[in-house]
Structure formats: structure tokens, C-alpha cells
Design an enzyme around this catalytic site. Structure first.
Site, PDB file in Angstrom:
ATOM      1  CG  ASP A  21      -8.640  42.480  -4.476  1.00 49.75           C
ATOM      2  OD1 ASP A  21      -8.503  42.350  -3.244  1.00 49.75           O
ATOM      3  OD2 ASP A  21      -8.762  41.516  -5.247  1.00 49.75           O
ATOM      4  CD  GLU A  22     -11.869  40.658  -7.423  1.00 52.39           C
ATOM      5  OE1 GLU A  22     -12.042  40.345  -8.604  1.00 52.39           O
ATOM      6  OE2 GLU A  22     -11.598  39.833  -6.520  1.00 52.39           O
ATOM      7  CB  VAL A  23     -14.778  46.583  -1.853  1.00 50.25           C
ATOM      8  CG1 VAL A  23     -15.764  46.751  -0.700  1.00 50.25           C
ATOM      9  CG2 VAL A  23     -13.362  46.443  -1.314  1.00 50.25           C
ATOM     10  CG  HIS A  32     -11.314  39.069  -1.528  1.00 54.15           C
ATOM     11  ND1 HIS A  32     -11.459  37.993  -2.383  1.00 54.15           N
ATOM     12  CD2 HIS A  32     -11.281  40.167  -2.314  1.00 54.15           C
ATOM     13  CE1 HIS A  32     -11.505  38.425  -3.633  1.00 54.15           C
ATOM     14  NE2 HIS A  32     -11.409  39.737  -3.625  1.00 54.15           N
TER      15      HIS A  32
END
Length: 574
Positions: A368-370, A308
Site C-alpha cells: 500500500d501507499e507507494v 513503508h
């Protein structure tokens, strides 16, 4: 245009007279409604709440329009009149907070205006005018602790309890600290109602109240769409009306970097949507923090890495990982580059600044969400992986980065919150780390809460409260039924749950639709996090929330309706 704290309150309260509880309920022309199945998805997660078929027959609740419902409340039939000429909110003589406590003095003015709709007290009239025997002329606010915390910032350990006694000759609001007094003032204002002629009354009432959970938050996303300061302040005001106490400011993300850093001004210069009109200056951030403090609300910023971060890379060369197509760079970039020392030098300077700008004891570090695709393509990353013995397990590389980041943030004397993936990947964490649960369906998030607390970490829940996910019908009921402590675990584990947050992600939300999408749906979460666990009556909640929603509308907040209905004083538009 920036709006001062005083300016916002004045404009919001110009139409802010209270509702006659008994009269308003008659005006809420709500027919019976059928509960719908609520499909509450969040980022590829499917959480389905099967709602019962509920027929709402709208009637006055015995608790009036109190929201969230206090822990203990007794409302009698005896009523007292209130008039703008004679009524005043004052410090009790025994109170440790006096005229110099600007936080309370501001709150007295704010709630006087909420009760009387901006009516001005006539100087001298209250001295000469004879009061009716059944008139209530004073609310005395008594801060009982030697240290009132007037100039402090609220924290996770702040005492928010209060007691309210409405009786003759005057009402008394007792609270150990100013934070409880702020909540008590909101409760007092909710007890006031008016008849069809506009005369104000309040019933004799005894309330003893405190929050069930210490962390009751709202997440707003100002990266996917820039949120003007005026919109943020209006929602802080509404949070106070619902007794929320944490503003989780998801301030930057892939899409834009609107935070203007003094240390690295090029981050917003290059990474924001526009370097002048779509940034939060140091003065803006300071205003938000102080406006929130005056309402007992903490501001916790989130700077999410290593994923992100596309907007970060525009203003900080070599921060992001170059992606490769075969043996050549593709020209695109992935997550933060975890193998360069310059990355950690940057993070040390950046989070040192953040620790001084944001006074709260915690910062949210994301995690999160790597996406590992870019890391896998980069030959330098592959070589580093071999040297470290990580083989092809890129979650180990992610953990390597996160661990170094956590060590850096620890040196700034800040605690940290992280999304659940960091815990799931086995990163070594400090004992006071807060794990933020957001993934999965109902069974999966309940299992995650059990696992996190079994490991001894404090946790908070957001999974069932992604309010950016909308559906036809009264989806607030599903939000109301979800409970952070509804998982299999010991009482000791349940105590590690410090609360939760309602999240409004910004893919489809900006200043035009944020407030009505958030309210009163977030109010359902507010009651779940404040009131006793046994408060679960959907019918009674509907009755109270319908009137509470109209009260927010009267105060200038465009909160959307629960169902077919109307308010005595409708939202007038811009």
C-alpha cells in the site's frame, strides 16, 4: 521482562471471579445517553456513520452477558450451584483428546481460575463432601473427531464449532476439534454468575455455536511504537475472550525494524529503535506464536514493501532507491529499488526465513501507499522504465516489483494477503490471494468489496474498523453496525468475504494506552464477525457488552467504559 504463558494467566486471573449478571446490571449506573455522530477516518478516509438517538435503559439481557452472541442459545430459569471444591473440567470418556492434549489441559486450568478467581481445589474434599442435588460438579469436554488437532496450528479452514449442554448430572461441551472446545470453554465461563454473597451459579443452557466468518482479526502495529511482549500476550488473551482468531502482526514499517532476523541481523541492529531493548528475538516470536496457538489464534506477520521500508534500508545497503535532486543524489531514499537483481536475491532469502519462522499458511505482503516521487527523480529508474515500455506509468513499475515478489513468496509455499492497491493496480494474482480492503468511505469500500469479489478473489474488510481513530461518544456503535457483506453483489460474491480485522495503528499508541483504546471497542467488531447477521440490536448489545467489559476488567484487562457506569470489581491499576 518476558512473561511466561502460565505467568500471565495467573496474574490476570487473580482477580478474575465472574459477575452476577442480575446483580451487576443493577450496579451499572448508566443513565440515558444520546448517540453521537461518529467520524471514523482512516488515513485520509472519511467514513461517517449517522447514529440514531438511542436512549439506553440498562436491563438484564435474556442472553445474560454472552459475547459474542452464540448462533443458537436457550437459557432456562433452572439454576445449578458451582463450588470450587467440587467442580472440575474433565475430558469426556469418549473424547479423542486425553491428558496428553496440553492445549486443552492448559485451557481447563485457565478457565477454572476464571470461574473461581484462582481458588484452589481442596484435594480429597470432593470425594468426602456430599454435593447438593442442585449442584453442577463437572464439565465434560468431548472432542468428537478422531483427530483432535491438539498439536496443530489453527488455520483459515479450522472447525471452530461447538455445542454446550448445561444440565444435570453434568455439563457437556462437544466439539469436533480443540478450536471449538476453546470457544466453548469461554462461553461456559460467561454463563457463570454469582450472588451478592459470592456464591456461583449457572443456569440450565443449550447452545449450538459456530463463527459466521473464518477470519476474525486484530492488527497491532509494533513499528511506530515498540510493543513489549507482555502487552502482546495480554491482548492475545483478551482476543480469546472475544473469540478473535487472527493476530495480524504489523511488525515492521518505516519507523523501526524490531524483528530480529537470523539471516539478516543487521536489519534490526541498524533499523530498530534500540538493538537490544526494542527487538523481538526468535525466542520472543516463538513465544507469541505458541501463546496464540494455545488460544486458537493464528499469527500472520506483515512485511510491507515496496513502500513503508525506510527502516529496512538502514541495515541493508542498496535495498532502497536513492532519490535525486536534479542530477545529484539528495541523500534520501525512497521505496525498495525494483530494478536491481540484488533486491530480489535479498527478498528470496528473507521470505525463505519468514516462511520457516511463522507457521501460518499466509503472510501479509502489504503493497500500500507507494510514493512514486523518488522513483521519478532517479535517472536509472527512468532508463529502466523506457526499456520496459512503461512510459511514465509508475504503477506499472510497482506492479513489476510486486509480481516478482509474489513469485518469490509462492516458492516458499505460502499464500499471501495484500492491501487493496495491489488488486486496484491490476497485478496478476494467484486465485487464493486475500485482498485486504482498507480505503475509502462507506460507499467506496462497499464498491471495492463488490469489485474484488466479482473478480473471484476472497476478501476481508478493515475500513470501518480503524480503532486508532477515536471520537467523543460511543463510537463502538458505528463499528457494530458495519457489516463486511453489506454491498451489492450475488450470494456467490458474499461467500468470498472471509471476514475482517480491527486495526490499531501505532502513531499515537504504545504500551501505556493500547489495551484500553482497543477494548471493548474491538469487542463490537468481534460480535459482528462471529454472530449471525441478524444480530443487530444496539440496546441488547449495550446491555451485554457493559457486563462483558466488566468481566474483562475483573480478569485484569483495563478495558475502557462504554459510558457512565461502574463495575462491581474495578480495575486496580498496575
Amino acid at each position: 521482562m518476558l512473561l511466561s504463558a502460565q505467568g500471565l494467566v495467573t496474574s490476570a486471573s487473580s482477580i478474575n471471579m465472574m459477575i452476577n449478571l442480575r446483580f451487576a446490571v443493577l450496579l451499572l449506573a448508566v443513565s440515558s445517553c444520546r448517540g453521537l455522530q461518529h467520524n471514523n477516518n482512516n488515513n485520509n478516509n472519511n467514513n461517517v456513520y449517522e447514529e440514531e438517538e438511542v436512549e439506553h435503559s440498562v436491563q438484564a439481557s435474556k442472553y445474560g452477558s454472552l459475547w459474542p452472541l452464540p448462533q443458537k442459545v436457550q437459557i432456562s430459569e433452572v439454576s445449578f450451584k458451582l463450588t470450587s471444591n467440587s467442580f472440575k473440567i474433565v475430558d469426556a470418556k469418549q473424547s479423542s483428546a486425553g491428558p496428553s492434549c496440553s492445549l486443552l489441559q492448559d485451557a481447563y486450568r485457565r478457565y477454572y481460575e476464571y470461574v473461581f478467581g484462582g481458588a484452589k481445589r481442596q484435594s480429597g474434599q470432593s470425594k468426602t463432601r456430599r454435593t447438593d442435588p442442585s449442584e453442577l460438579t463437572e464439565l465434560q469436554v468431548w472432542i468428537t473427531s478422531p483427530e483432535a488437532e491438539c498439536d496443530a496450528y489453527p488455520s483459515v479452514s479450522s472447525d471452530e464449532s461447538y455445542e454446550l449442554l448445561v444440565d444435570q448430572p453434568f455439563a457437556v461441551l462437544k466439539a469436533p476439534k480443540v478450536w471449538g472446545a476453546l470457544h466453548g470453554l469461554e462461553t461456559f465461563s460467561q454463563l457463570v454468575y454469582e450472588d451478592e454473597y459470592g456464591a456461583k451459579s449457572i443456569n440450565s443452557t443449550t447452545i449450538s455455536d459456530f463463527p459466521r466468518f473464518a477470519h476474525r482479526g486484530i492488527l497491532l502495529d509494533s513499528s511506530r511504537h515498540f510493543l513489549p511482549i507482555k502487552v502482546i500476550l495480554a491482548n492475545l488473551e483478551t482476543m480469546a475472550m472475544n473469540k478473535f482468531n487472527v493476530f495480524h502482526w504489523h511488525i515492521v514499517d518505516d519507523q523501526s525494524f524490531p524483528y530480529l532476523s537470523r539471516t539478516f541481523p543487521q536489519l534490526s541492529q541498524q533499523g530498530s529503535y534500540h538493538p537490544y531493548t526494542h527487538v523481538y528475538t526468535p525466542a520472543d516470536v516463538k513465544m507469541v506464536i505458541e501463546f496464540a496457538r494455545l488460544r486458537g489464534i493464528r499469527v500472520i506477520p506483515e512485511f510491507d514493501t515496496p513502500g513503508h521500508t525506510q527502516s529496512w534500508g538502514k541495515g541493508q545497503p542498496d535495498l532502497l532507491t536513492p532519490c535525486y535532486s536534479g542530477s545529484k543524489p539528495s541523500g534520501s531514499f525512497g521505496p525498495v529499488n525494483p530494478i536491481l537483481n540484488t533486491t530480489y536475491d535479498f527478498m528470496k532469502q528473507f521470505f525463505s526465513e519468514i516462511s520457516t519462522v511463522f507457521p501460518d499458511a499466509y503472510v501479509h505482503l502489504g503493497g500500500d501507499e507507494v510514493d512514486f516521487t523518488c522513483w521519478k527523480s532517479n535517472p536509472d529508474i527512468q532508463k529502466f522504465m523506457d526499456q520496459q515500455g512503461f512510459e511514465q506509468d509508475y504503477s506499472k513499475l510497482e506492479s513489476f516489483y510486486i509480481q516478482r515478489l509474489l513469485d518469490i513468496v509462492t516458492t516458499t509455499k505460502k499464500g499471501y494477503m495484500i492491501w487493496q492497491e495491489v488488486f486496484d493496480n491490476g497485478v496478476k494474482l494467484k486465485p487464493d490471494t486475500l485482498i485486504h480492503v482498507w480505503k475509502g468511505n462507506q460507499q467506496q469500500y462497499q464498491n471495492e468489496m463488490a469489485n474484488v469479489t466479482a473478480s473471484g478473489y476472497q476478501t476481508l474488510l478493515s475500513t470501518p474498523w480503524y480503532l486508532n481513530r477515536i471520537s467523543y461518544g460511543q463510537d463502538w456503535q458505528g463499528h457494530y453496525k458495519a457489516d463486511p457483506q453489506d454491498f451489492k453483489g450475488t450470494e456467490q460474491q458474499k461467500k468470498l468475504v472471509i471476514g475482517g480485522e480491527a486495526c490499531l495503528w501505532g502513531e499515537y499508541v504504545d504500551a501505556t494506552n493500547l489495551t484500553p483504546r482497543l477494548w471493548p471497542r474491538a469487542s463490537a467488531v468481534a460480535e459482528r464477525l462471529w454472530s449471525a447477521q441478524s444480530v443487530t440490536d444496539i440496546g441488547d448489545a449495550f446491555n451485554r457488552l457493559s457486563v462483558h467489559r466488566c468481566r474483562m476488567v475483573e480478569r485484569g484487562i483495563p478495558a475502557e467504559p462504554l459510558f457512565s457506569s461502574y463495575c462491581p470489581r474495578e480495575y486496580k491499576g498496575i
